[in-house]
Write a protein that holds these residues in place. Sequence first.
Motif, PDB file in Angstrom:
ATOM      1  N   LEU A   1      99.714  38.122  41.471  1.00  0.00           N
ATOM      2  CA  LEU A   1      98.331  37.905  41.041  1.00  0.00           C
ATOM      3  C   LEU A   1      98.063  36.435  40.744  1.00  0.00           C
ATOM      4  N   GLY A   2      99.090  35.694  40.387  1.00  0.00           N
ATOM      5  CA  GLY A   2      98.916  34.269  40.152  1.00  0.00           C
ATOM      6  C   GLY A   2      98.428  33.540  41.391  1.00  0.00           C
ATOM      7  N   GLN A   3      98.738  34.085  42.577  1.00  0.00           N
ATOM      8  CA  GLN A   3      98.291  33.455  43.819  1.00  0.00           C
ATOM      9  C   GLN A   3      96.782  33.556  44.002  1.00  0.00           C
ATOM     10  N   VAL A   4      96.153  34.583  43.379  1.00  0.00           N
ATOM     11  CA  VAL A   4      94.704  34.730  43.489  1.00  0.00           C
ATOM     12  C   VAL A   4      94.001  33.555  42.816  1.00  0.00           C
ATOM     13  N   PHE A   5      94.600  33.028  41.749  1.00  0.00           N
ATOM     14  CA  PHE A   5      94.016  31.890  41.042  1.00  0.00           C
ATOM     15  C   PHE A   5      94.165  30.605  41.848  1.00  0.00           C
ATOM     16  N   VAL A   6      95.222  30.530  42.647  1.00  0.00           N
ATOM     17  CA  VAL A   6      95.485  29.319  43.433  1.00  0.00           C
ATOM     18  C   VAL A   6      94.549  29.219  44.631  1.00  0.00           C
ATOM     19  N   LEU A   7      94.115  30.376  45.155  1.00  0.00           N
ATOM     20  CA  LEU A   7      93.326  30.382  46.381  1.00  0.00           C
ATOM     21  C   LEU A   7      91.926  29.803  46.203  1.00  0.00           C
ATOM     22  N   GLY A   8      91.390  29.822  45.012  1.00  0.00           N
ATOM     23  CA  GLY A   8      90.032  29.306  44.804  1.00  0.00           C
ATOM     24  C   GLY A   8      89.616  29.421  43.351  1.00  0.00           C
ATOM     25  N   PRO A   9      88.415  28.914  43.035  1.00  0.00           N
ATOM     26  CA  PRO A   9      87.944  28.892  41.643  1.00  0.00           C
ATOM     27  C   PRO A   9      87.173  30.145  41.233  1.00  0.00           C
ATOM     28  N   GLU A  10      87.236  31.215  42.034  1.00  0.00           N
ATOM     29  CA  GLU A  10      86.407  32.390  41.763  1.00  0.00           C
ATOM     30  C   GLU A  10      86.626  32.951  40.359  1.00  0.00           C
ATOM     31  N   LEU A  11      87.887  33.155  39.983  1.00  0.00           N
ATOM     32  CA  LEU A  11      88.160  33.778  38.695  1.00  0.00           C
ATOM     33  C   LEU A  11      87.803  32.860  37.529  1.00  0.00           C
ATOM     34  N   LYS A  12      87.951  31.555  37.721  1.00  0.00           N
ATOM     35  CA  LYS A  12      87.495  30.626  36.686  1.00  0.00           C
ATOM     36  C   LYS A  12      85.983  30.727  36.521  1.00  0.00           C
ATOM     37  N   GLY A  13      85.265  30.860  37.639  1.00  0.00           N
ATOM     38  CA  GLY A  13      83.820  31.018  37.564  1.00  0.00           C
ATOM     39  C   GLY A  13      83.421  32.288  36.836  1.00  0.00           C
ATOM     40  N   VAL A  14      84.167  33.377  37.080  1.00  0.00           N
ATOM     41  CA  VAL A  14      83.901  34.634  36.375  1.00  0.00           C
ATOM     42  C   VAL A  14      84.145  34.467  34.880  1.00  0.00           C
ATOM     43  N   LEU A  15      85.220  33.779  34.525  1.00  0.00           N
ATOM     44  CA  LEU A  15      85.539  33.574  33.116  1.00  0.00           C
ATOM     45  C   LEU A  15      84.464  32.723  32.435  1.00  0.00           C
TER      46      LEU A  15
ATOM     47  N   LYS B   1      67.532  35.196  26.943  1.00  0.00           N
ATOM     48  CA  LYS B   1      68.673  35.992  27.388  1.00  0.00           C
ATOM     49  C   LYS B   1      68.714  36.090  28.915  1.00  0.00           C
ATOM     50  N   MET B   2      67.550  36.253  29.515  1.00  0.00           N
ATOM     51  CA  MET B   2      67.500  36.314  30.967  1.00  0.00           C
ATOM     52  C   MET B   2      67.948  34.993  31.587  1.00  0.00           C
ATOM     53  N   GLY B   3      67.525  33.881  30.977  1.00  0.00           N
ATOM     54  CA  GLY B   3      67.950  32.578  31.471  1.00  0.00           C
ATOM     55  C   GLY B   3      69.452  32.402  31.402  1.00  0.00           C
ATOM     56  N   GLY B   4      70.070  32.856  30.304  1.00  0.00           N
ATOM     57  CA  GLY B   4      71.518  32.775  30.174  1.00  0.00           C
ATOM     58  C   GLY B   4      72.233  33.596  31.236  1.00  0.00           C
ATOM     59  N   GLN B   5      71.695  34.774  31.533  1.00  0.00           N
ATOM     60  CA  GLN B   5      72.295  35.612  32.568  1.00  0.00           C
ATOM     61  C   GLN B   5      72.210  34.946  33.938  1.00  0.00           C
ATOM     62  N   MET B   6      71.097  34.315  34.218  1.00  0.00           N
ATOM     63  CA  MET B   6      70.927  33.664  35.516  1.00  0.00           C
ATOM     64  C   MET B   6      71.839  32.449  35.651  1.00  0.00           C
ATOM     65  N   ILE B   7      72.020  31.721  34.562  1.00  0.00           N
ATOM     66  CA  ILE B   7      72.949  30.580  34.595  1.00  0.00           C
ATOM     67  C   ILE B   7      74.367  31.066  34.864  1.00  0.00           C
ATOM     68  N   ALA B   8      74.780  32.126  34.151  1.00  0.00           N
ATOM     69  CA  ALA B   8      76.121  32.689  34.349  1.00  0.00           C
ATOM     70  C   ALA B   8      76.295  33.180  35.784  1.00  0.00           C
ATOM     71  N   ALA B   9      75.260  33.845  36.308  1.00  0.00           N
ATOM     72  CA  ALA B   9      75.330  34.336  37.687  1.00  0.00           C
ATOM     73  C   ALA B   9      75.407  33.181  38.675  1.00  0.00           C
ATOM     74  N   GLY B  10      74.665  32.111  38.407  1.00  0.00           N
ATOM     75  CA  GLY B  10      74.716  30.946  39.289  1.00  0.00           C
ATOM     76  C   GLY B  10      76.080  30.292  39.304  1.00  0.00           C
ATOM     77  N   ILE B  11      76.698  30.191  38.139  1.00  0.00           N
ATOM     78  CA  ILE B  11      78.042  29.606  38.064  1.00  0.00           C
ATOM     79  C   ILE B  11      79.030  30.433  38.879  1.00  0.00           C
ATOM     80  N   MET B  12      78.948  31.748  38.763  1.00  0.00           N
ATOM     81  CA  MET B  12      79.848  32.602  39.534  1.00  0.00           C
ATOM     82  C   MET B  12      79.582  32.461  41.026  1.00  0.00           C
ATOM     83  N   ALA B  13      78.298  32.397  41.397  1.00  0.00           N
ATOM     84  CA  ALA B  13      77.953  32.296  42.817  1.00  0.00           C
ATOM     85  C   ALA B  13      78.506  31.020  43.435  1.00  0.00           C
ATOM     86  N   PHE B  14      78.365  29.895  42.732  1.00  0.00           N
ATOM     87  CA  PHE B  14      78.820  28.630  43.288  1.00  0.00           C
ATOM     88  C   PHE B  14      80.331  28.430  43.157  1.00  0.00           C
ATOM     89  N   SER B  15      80.977  29.334  42.411  1.00  0.00           N
ATOM     90  CA  SER B  15      82.436  29.288  42.364  1.00  0.00           C
ATOM     91  C   SER B  15      83.062  30.185  43.417  1.00  0.00           C
TER      92      SER B  15
END
Length: 372
Positions: free
Chosen positions: A70-84, A107-121
């Motif tokens: 599972l450690g290799q999943v973190f090496v392949l890209g920033p996806e999980l960091k974006g989720v965190l 609250k809606m703005g915070g959700q959209m920011i979080a979603a944007g961070i995940m999308a661009f990660s």
Amino acid sequence: MREYLLVLMVAAVVTYAATPLLRAVAVRLGAFTPVRDRDVHSAPIPRLGGVAIFLGFAASMLAASHLPFLGQVFVLGPELKGVLYGAAIVCLIGAIDDIREMDWLTKMGGQMIAAGIMAFSGIQLFQLPIGGVTVLPTPIMVGLTVFAVVVFTNAVNFIDGLDGLAAGVVVIAATSFFIYSYGISRTFDPPNVFSSATLISAALIGCCLGFLPHNYHPARLFMGDSGALLLGLLLAAATISTTGNVTPSQVSTNPVAATLLPLVVPLAIILLPLVDILLAVVRRTRRGERPWQPDKQHLHHRMLQIGHGHRRAVLLLWLWAAVTSLGSVSFVLVPDPLVAAIGVLVAVVVAGVLTVWLPRWSAPGHRPRRIA
């Protein structure tokens, strides 16, 4: 599979251990859910349980990053960091709301920011499995990703109305998606069962299992918006990570099933919360109210109104969640679609009979007929 089990256990243990601490913090800060007209509890209950869930999720990600596979999943890209990072943002927004009420727009703005961070990660819909593979311009795909995250987060928030309901529904949905993601990833060329979607699902299962003992009726702590928004975001991240990358042929070799299942399964896995939020928006809009205006006509309210007690209403809604989510996944795992369809039909009938019959059977004055 052993690494996934370890991640699940870490998430469960940390969440379970952190929840009493967060209850003490909530009491100290005065973060209580007041008794409102739409609520079913009779006394103020502390909230902030979502922070404990986040700690469990973060601990499971830390553990996974040090595992051989599972450690290799973190090496392949920033996806999980974006989720965190996204999880931290929605949990923080929710925690602030749990302590001091925030307006819906913030609250809606915070959700959209979080979603944007995940999308661009990297957690985004790169393609849509519609009649094959459909690729749209990147801005549209990012917009669809943000929309999906916002819908998922609010759908889970809408069903968080009875003790243990939201956590139980999410653990069922996460389990179904774990089975789905793990199963189709074995068909990849080469096979690779270690993916972001499956890892997030395993951690989510553990977080919910660790929180449920404290949250089942009578609950000692509510998850609050910090938990409901967090669970919805994590479920969305797992769903998007697979749905936006899978091809129909990886889901089923049957042409009809391959066309329908890639979209049907993710929607069916979270069908109960989606139906609840859709019905709420429709009825409030028809009454001339704002879609986020609270009321007492959610699915769990209706279960109580027809005569089910608190615990039985939760158990029956868990059953319906399992029927829709596990039933949809069965079409992917069971070779014969007819067998899967019969199984789902039987489960629907059983759930329907229990939902309608149990209130009548347990009503005052009812006496079971004696068989001579």
